[in-house]
Structures are given as structure tokens and as C-alpha cells.
Design an enzyme around this catalytic site. Structure first.
Site, PDB file in Angstrom:
ATOM      1  N   SER A 128       0.819  -1.219   0.000  1.00 43.95           N
ATOM      2  CA  SER A 128       0.000   0.000   0.000  1.00 43.95           C
ATOM      3  C   SER A 128       0.846   1.259   0.000  1.00 43.95           C
ATOM      4  O   SER A 128       0.410   2.283  -0.516  1.00 43.95           O
ATOM      5  CB  SER A 128      -0.890   0.028   1.244  1.00 43.95           C
ATOM      6  N   HIS A 185      -2.311  -3.312  -6.798  1.00 41.43           N
ATOM      7  CA  HIS A 185      -2.792  -2.938  -5.459  1.00 41.43           C
ATOM      8  C   HIS A 185      -4.303  -3.074  -5.350  1.00 41.43           C
ATOM      9  O   HIS A 185      -5.057  -2.433  -6.079  1.00 41.43           O
ATOM     10  CB  HIS A 185      -2.385  -1.475  -5.178  1.00 41.43           C
ATOM     11  N   GLU A 218      -5.280  -1.147  -8.703  1.00 41.77           N
ATOM     12  CA  GLU A 218      -4.402  -0.102  -9.237  1.00 41.77           C
ATOM     13  C   GLU A 218      -3.123  -0.786  -9.722  1.00 41.77           C
ATOM     14  O   GLU A 218      -2.499  -1.545  -8.974  1.00 41.77           O
ATOM     15  CB  GLU A 218      -4.107   0.930  -8.155  1.00 41.77           C
ATOM     16  N   ASN A 273      -5.289   6.495  -2.341  1.00 47.19           N
ATOM     17  CA  ASN A 273      -4.837   7.104  -1.096  1.00 47.19           C
ATOM     18  C   ASN A 273      -4.290   8.517  -1.290  1.00 47.19           C
ATOM     19  O   ASN A 273      -4.279   9.310  -0.347  1.00 47.19           O
ATOM     20  CB  ASN A 273      -3.839   6.210  -0.376  1.00 47.19           C
TER      21      ASN A 273
HETATM   22  P1  NAD Z   1      -1.202  -9.440   7.302  1.00 50.44           P
HETATM   23  O1  NAD Z   1      -0.308  -9.132   8.429  1.00 50.44           O
HETATM   24  O2  NAD Z   1      -2.658  -9.683   7.538  1.00 50.44           O
HETATM   25  O3  NAD Z   1      -0.639 -10.711   6.493  1.00 50.44           O
HETATM   26  C1  NAD Z   1       0.697 -10.878   6.160  1.00 50.44           C
HETATM   27  C2  NAD Z   1       0.963 -12.366   5.942  1.00 50.44           C
HETATM   28  O4  NAD Z   1       2.291 -12.524   5.445  1.00 50.44           O
HETATM   29  C3  NAD Z   1       0.871 -13.203   7.209  1.00 50.44           C
HETATM   30  O5  NAD Z   1       0.061 -14.342   6.951  1.00 50.44           O
HETATM   31  C4  NAD Z   1       2.325 -13.605   7.488  1.00 50.44           C
HETATM   32  O6  NAD Z   1       2.455 -14.871   8.103  1.00 50.44           O
HETATM   33  C5  NAD Z   1       2.882 -13.626   6.092  1.00 50.44           C
HETATM   34  N1  NAD Z   1       4.340 -13.499   6.012  1.00 50.44           N
HETATM   35  C6  NAD Z   1       5.206 -12.922   6.867  1.00 50.44           C
HETATM   36  N2  NAD Z   1       6.464 -13.009   6.402  1.00 50.44           N
HETATM   37  C7  NAD Z   1       6.391 -13.664   5.217  1.00 50.44           C
HETATM   38  C8  NAD Z   1       7.348 -14.089   4.276  1.00 50.44           C
HETATM   39  N3  NAD Z   1       8.629 -13.825   4.413  1.00 50.44           N
HETATM   40  N4  NAD Z   1       6.912 -14.766   3.193  1.00 50.44           N
HETATM   41  C9  NAD Z   1       5.599 -15.049   3.026  1.00 50.44           C
HETATM   42  N5  NAD Z   1       4.643 -14.664   3.884  1.00 50.44           N
HETATM   43  C10 NAD Z   1       5.039 -13.985   4.975  1.00 50.44           C
HETATM   44  O7  NAD Z   1      -1.006  -8.224   6.263  1.00 50.44           O
HETATM   45  P2  NAD Z   1      -2.036  -7.649   5.172  1.00 50.44           P
HETATM   46  O8  NAD Z   1      -2.905  -6.627   5.797  1.00 50.44           O
HETATM   47  O9  NAD Z   1      -2.627  -8.769   4.418  1.00 50.44           O
HETATM   48  O10 NAD Z   1      -1.008  -6.840   4.238  1.00 50.44           O
HETATM   49  C11 NAD Z   1      -0.178  -7.501   3.315  1.00 50.44           C
HETATM   50  C12 NAD Z   1       0.187  -6.509   2.214  1.00 50.44           C
HETATM   51  O11 NAD Z   1      -1.018  -6.034   1.600  1.00 50.44           O
HETATM   52  C13 NAD Z   1       0.937  -5.285   2.711  1.00 50.44           C
HETATM   53  O12 NAD Z   1       1.914  -4.914   1.766  1.00 50.44           O
HETATM   54  C14 NAD Z   1      -0.150  -4.223   2.778  1.00 50.44           C
HETATM   55  O13 NAD Z   1       0.346  -2.899   2.554  1.00 50.44           O
HETATM   56  C15 NAD Z   1      -1.038  -4.624   1.631  1.00 50.44           C
HETATM   57  N6  NAD Z   1      -2.424  -4.155   1.724  1.00 50.44           N
HETATM   58  C16 NAD Z   1      -3.140  -4.296   2.886  1.00 50.44           C
HETATM   59  C17 NAD Z   1      -4.444  -3.814   2.950  1.00 50.44           C
HETATM   60  C18 NAD Z   1      -5.293  -3.964   4.201  1.00 50.44           C
HETATM   61  O14 NAD Z   1      -6.341  -3.316   4.281  1.00 50.44           O
HETATM   62  N7  NAD Z   1      -4.902  -4.796   5.158  1.00 50.44           N
HETATM   63  C19 NAD Z   1      -5.038  -3.203   1.801  1.00 50.44           C
HETATM   64  C20 NAD Z   1      -4.284  -3.117   0.617  1.00 50.44           C
HETATM   65  C21 NAD Z   1      -2.978  -3.589   0.590  1.00 50.44           C
END
Ligand code: NAD
Length: 294
Positions: free
Chosen positions: A120, A141, A153, A192
Site C-alpha cells: 500500500s 494494489h 491499481e 490514497n
Molecule cells: P497481514 O499481516 O494480515 O498478512 C501478512 C501475511 O504474510 C501473514 O500471513 C504472514 O504470516 C505472512 N508473512 C510474513 N512473512 C512472510 C514471508 N517472508 N513470506 C511469506 N509470507 C510472509 O497483512 P495484510 O494486511 O494482508 O497486508 C499484506 C500486504 O497487503 C501489505 O503490503 C499491505 O500494505 C497490503 N495491503 C493491505 C491492505 C489492508 O487493508 N490490510 C489493503 C491493501 C494492501
């Protein structure tokens, strides 16, 4: 470039949604995470996502079961990517974790694999070198609750191959997304870049005591015709996220906003819609009541 097999790295909030969305639209999907225990938990998330697809999209039980059948799991990176045409990375938003992940991925993935980051806040140029294949790397994204808020995006870095970019645009459409191509790198993408200043301005007006929550939202809703104002949106996003953004920001007024949010919302557990209360009480927030705009 023909995409059939997709690997999603990270099975957390967004990774599980992306994996299910791709499987629902007919792709073979391998879900990769760092341990088998975490992948077991992801299976529970997929059950819940199936319910959401039925409730919100009218998906049938048969469609949901077919999607679940297209999901495979692996905690071994070389196994997880061995057939991948596209890898979508949704690992934690931490530059060191992502760099280490791309370095390992570069050594394991077949030459054909396109890498796409769901980050993000981080730019693809930051990781292009670590991927070992900068021309086949870009950002894709998604928004939280991808099946309903279906924006994708697509943002390359200066070295992304335009053919790869176009392949990912077509892929995004093929999984039911509204594809939104960006012509250059932009922190915060489009959504954003628009939303964060609006939410910050609303919080600034409130923290300075210029007007109350309902008056600020009402102003935005009446003046622009928008269905929600900044505080209605903040309750959906979650106040913890707004607090974290302001705490890390050096922008004028951000310190005042983060102190205000901590005292009135974080410390009192009023964290937004998911907590039943934020700036408004849920269900049935005041801004949705008849007469609110009078
Ligand atoms: P999260 O913490 O819910 O999930 C992350 C996952 O990655 C976990 O299951 C963790 O075990 C795993 N992980 C950790 N280290 C790892 C590795 N080395 N290899 C593989 N997996 C690994 O996070 P999230 O909210 O899903 O966010 C993940 C990405 O998505 C981020 O870059 C975030 O910016 C982006 N994002 C999040 C949102 C949101 O609303 N949460 C929205 C858009 C984009």
C-alpha cells in the site's frame, strides 16, 4: 503472456482475499506462507470468504466449492512458485521483510514468472533490483474487501516492460476488478493520494475544535453529493490505521491529531465499525438516518 497459475505469497488479510478472488475466477492458485500452521488458519479464512461471496455477490455453494478446490498450499517457496505465471506478493508492509522475500523469490521462481506487489505504501522501484527481473515486476494494489471494493491499481516502475504491464491489466479485469492503470509511480497510488488528505483535513478540523463530527461530514455530503463524509469513512477504515498514519507523520497538525485520537478513541476502544463504535455508533450510524442532511 498467458496467465493460468497464480501464487499468492502471504495469507493474511489481503493475501487470503486475493487468493480466493483469483480461484473464484477460475485460476489455479497456490497459497504460500511461512509455516503450515499459518496456512491451516488461512483455510478458515477461505471458509469465511466463501460465506461473504455468497452473501454479498450471490455466489452459489457450488461456485464457492469449486474455488476452494482450485486452492493449493505450500510453505516451501520453490514448490509454491514452480509453475507460477504470476506471483502476487502480500507479505507484511515492512521493507526489510519484502526485500528478503524478493531476494529468495528471485532464486526460486522460473524465468516466466511475473512478480506483482500489493504494497500500500512502498514503491516498486524500491524492490526492483531485489527481484532480479525488474522488467517483470510492478505493483498490483487491491483494496480491503476486494470482492466488493474491486479496485486494482496497476503501477509499474520506470523499468517495467509495457507488455508485462498490459498483461497484468488484463489479468486484473479477468478476476472481476476495475483495472486502474497509473502512468508513473506515485506514493499512495490514486486512491490514497485522494483519500488520505481528505481524512487528515477532517481530523484536523475536529482536533482544532473548528466544528463537530456531524457538521463536518454533513458539509462534505451536502456540498459534493458524496454518500459519506470523512468520519463515516474513517470508521470503515478503522481508527487504528488513521492513528498510526498520523503518529508516523511529520505534517503540520499530525501530532495534535494523533494525541486526540489516542485519548478519545484508541484508549476508549472506539475503533470504528468493527468495534461497534467510532465517530458514530453501529449499526445504523447517524449519517445514514433520514434527516441527517437537513
Ligand atoms: P497481514 O499481516 O494480515 O498478512 C501478512 C501475511 O504474510 C501473514 O500471513 C504472514 O504470516 C505472512 N508473512 C510474513 N512473512 C512472510 C514471508 N517472508 N513470506 C511469506 N509470507 C510472509 O497483512 P495484510 O494486511 O494482508 O497486508 C499484506 C500486504 O497487503 C501489505 O503490503 C499491505 O500494505 C497490503 N495491503 C493491505 C491492505 C489492508 O487493508 N490490510 C489493503 C491493501 C494492501
Amino acid at each position: 503472456m498467458n496467465i493460468k497459475n497464480v501464487t499468492v505469497a502471504g495469507s493474511g488479510v489481503l493475501g487470503s482475499q486475493i487468493a480466493f478472488q483469483c480461484a473464484f475466477h477460475g485460476y489455479q492458485v497456490t497459497v504460500y506462507d511461512i509455516s503450515d500452521e499459518i496456512l491451516e488458519k488461512a483455510k478458515t479464512s477461505f471458509q469465511q470468504l466463501g460465506e461473504n461471496f455468497r452473501r454479498d455477490l450471490g455466489a452459489t455453494q457450488q461456485q464457492v466449492e469449486a474455488a476452494v478446490q482450485r486452492l493449493a498450499y505450500s510453505s516451501d517457496l520453490p514448490t509454491a512458485v514452480k509453475d507460477a505465471d504470476l506471483l502476487i506478493e502480500a507479505v507484511p508492509e515492512n521493507p526489510a521483510v519484502k526485500t528478503e522475500f524478493y531476494t529468495k523469490l528471485a532464486a526460486s521462481a522460473p524465468e516466466k514468472t511475473i512478480f506483482a506487489s500489493n504494497s500500500s505504501t512502498l514503491l516498486p522501484s524500491q524492490f526492483a533490483a531485489a527481484t532480479g527481473r525488474p522488467a517483470q515486476f510492478l505493483a498490483l494494489h487491491f483494496a480491503n474487501e476486494i470482492w466488493k471494493h474491486n479496485t486494482a491499481e496497476i503501477m509499474g516502475h520506470p523499468g517495467t516492460d509495457p507488455a508485462v504491464f498490459n498483461t497484468v491489466v488484463d489479468f486484473a479485469r479477468s478476476i472481476g476488478m476495475v483495472a486502474l492503470p497509473l502512468h508513473k509511480e506515485q506514493p499512495g497510488y490514486i486512491v490514497n493520494s485522494l483519500l488520505v488528505p481528505l481524512l487528515s483535513a477532517g481530523l484536523g478540523l475536529l482536533a482544532k475544535g473548528v466544528a463537530d463530527v456531524e457538521t463536518i461530514d454533513k458539509t462534505w455530503m451536502v456540498a459534493t453529493g458524496a454518500p459519506m463524509g470523512p468520519f463515516g469513512i474513517l470508521d470503515v477504515v478503522g481508527i487504528t490505521t488513521a492513528y498510526n498514519i498520523n503518529k508516523m507523520s511529520s505534517a503540520p497538525g499530525a501530532a495534535q491529531v494523533s494525541a486526540f485520537l489516542k485519548e478519545k478513541f484508541i484508549d476508549t476502544g472506539k475503533l470504528g465499525v468493527a468495534a461497534g463504535e467510532g465517530f458514530y455508533k453501529y449499526p445504523g450510524p447517524a449519517y445514514k438516518q433520514p434527516g441527517f442532511l437537513q
